[in-house]
Structures are given as structure tokens and as C-alpha cells.
Write an enzyme that holds these catalytic residues in place. Sequence first.
Site, mmCIF file in Angstrom:
data_model
loop_
_atom_site.group_PDB
_atom_site.id
_atom_site.type_symbol
_atom_site.label_atom_id
_atom_site.label_comp_id
_atom_site.label_asym_id
_atom_site.label_seq_id
_atom_site.Cartn_x
_atom_site.Cartn_y
_atom_site.Cartn_z
ATOM 1 N N TYR A 26 0.841 -1.195 0.000
ATOM 2 C CA TYR A 26 0.000 0.000 0.000
ATOM 3 C C TYR A 26 0.880 1.250 0.000
ATOM 4 O O TYR A 26 0.660 2.183 -0.784
ATOM 5 C CB TYR A 26 -0.935 -0.016 1.219
ATOM 6 C CG TYR A 26 -1.753 1.234 1.369
ATOM 7 C CD1 TYR A 26 -2.835 1.490 0.526
ATOM 8 C CD2 TYR A 26 -1.444 2.188 2.342
ATOM 9 C CE1 TYR A 26 -3.577 2.657 0.648
ATOM 10 C CE2 TYR A 26 -2.184 3.347 2.476
ATOM 11 C CZ TYR A 26 -3.248 3.580 1.628
ATOM 12 O OH TYR A 26 -3.981 4.737 1.755
ATOM 13 N N GLU A 48 -11.687 6.618 4.605
ATOM 14 C CA GLU A 48 -11.040 7.487 5.597
ATOM 15 C C GLU A 48 -12.008 7.802 6.729
ATOM 16 O O GLU A 48 -11.606 7.876 7.893
ATOM 17 C CB GLU A 48 -10.521 8.773 4.949
ATOM 18 C CG GLU A 48 -9.372 8.579 3.964
ATOM 19 C CD GLU A 48 -8.092 8.041 4.578
ATOM 20 O OE1 GLU A 48 -7.950 8.032 5.816
ATOM 21 O OE2 GLU A 48 -7.206 7.620 3.803
ATOM 22 N N TRP A 56 -5.394 2.548 10.362
ATOM 23 C CA TRP A 56 -5.649 2.341 8.932
ATOM 24 C C TRP A 56 -5.514 0.864 8.554
ATOM 25 O O TRP A 56 -6.213 0.391 7.661
ATOM 26 C CB TRP A 56 -4.706 3.211 8.097
ATOM 27 C CG TRP A 56 -4.855 2.953 6.621
ATOM 28 C CD1 TRP A 56 -3.927 2.413 5.785
ATOM 29 C CD2 TRP A 56 -6.020 3.200 5.814
ATOM 30 N NE1 TRP A 56 -4.443 2.315 4.518
ATOM 31 C CE2 TRP A 56 -5.718 2.794 4.511
ATOM 32 C CE3 TRP A 56 -7.286 3.715 6.086
ATOM 33 C CZ2 TRP A 56 -6.638 2.895 3.455
ATOM 34 C CZ3 TRP A 56 -8.198 3.822 5.040
ATOM 35 C CH2 TRP A 56 -7.871 3.406 3.751
#
Length: 197
Positions: A26, A48, A56
Amino acid sequence: MSAALPAADGGLRCPWGLSAEDYLAYHDTEWGRTVHGDDALFERLCLEAFQSGLSWITILRRRETFRTAFEGFRIEAVAKFTDADRERLLADPGIIRNKAKVDATLANAKVLAGWRAGVLDELIWSYAPDPAGRPAPRTLSDVPAITPESTALAKALKKRSIRFVGPTTAYALMQACGLVDDHLADCVARGGGSTPG
């Protein structure tokens, strides 16, 4: 200080990119890369918001399940979700079953479905700061959590009835979608280019 650290391949990376195996790809191929397209930006905006208050990595590991549950985050599709879809989402253990976040996602899709194509993209990207005015961060402590631009973006979205996007979430969106490049100065992924939307 948390300066860039070497990965197994010897290349320097932002330390968070080395903190979990899922993060490396990522970090190297998505985060900080330019993202355009209303649906692609809607997905990032939603994820988000779901990440708010969580790590995350929690969202990243569930991203494919989120995509399935929300029909690929296609705005037109999500805008047509019914109360039955809402109940399905709130019962889905593969996503984050937070009522406020699910409701915001569904409400935001309904709002965005009424916008002309490209307006979400134009609006978000209109808040991208001039990269020439932003020195490359040397350490993680040089990376802000919010900026004047993210505060203004959050206000602009809220004014247009988009929910669950404060200045911190807006800045995380800006980082993820390449409006800013917060890869550390010595990171091999800095200046990485575009990510397909």
C-alpha cells in the site's frame, strides 16, 4: 524522530510502511499517488471516514469486503441503497459496523448522486496545495495531521452536506490521494506517480 528506514530490499521507506506486512505494498504503490474520478475519490472518502478513531491497517485489511458490501463504492449504486441494505451493512462482520459511519456513507452517496459528473473530483483537487511551497518531510514529526487546506476542504464538503469529514480525515484523504506527497524525503516511494481510480 522516525526517519526513513531500510526495508528488506534495502530501499528506505517511511517507518509506518514497514510496521505491518500489509502496509508495504500500500505504501509503495498507492499512498500518495494521484487519484482522480468521482467514484474512486468517494471510496477513499468513505474509507477514511470509517478509519476515524481506528488504525488504517484495520480498514486496509477489510477493504475488499468494504468494496463488496458497498458495490465498489459506485456513487449511483450506493445512492440507491434501501433500509434493507442499511440493515445488511450493520450486520456485516466484514466491515466496520458503526451506525454513524454507515449512515454518513449512505447519505453522502445520495448527495453526490445529485452532483454533475466530475464535480467531486474538481472540488477535492481544488484544495491541493502548491507542492513548491511544501518541503519534503525528513521525519514523521514533520508530517502534519491537519493543514489550512484540509480544514478548508472539510468546511467546503460540510457546506455541501457531506458528512463525517473533519480536517484530520480530509488531510488523510489528501495524503492517500496524492494531493500532498508526505512520503519522507529519503523514501523510495516519494514522487511515485498515479494510482488507477
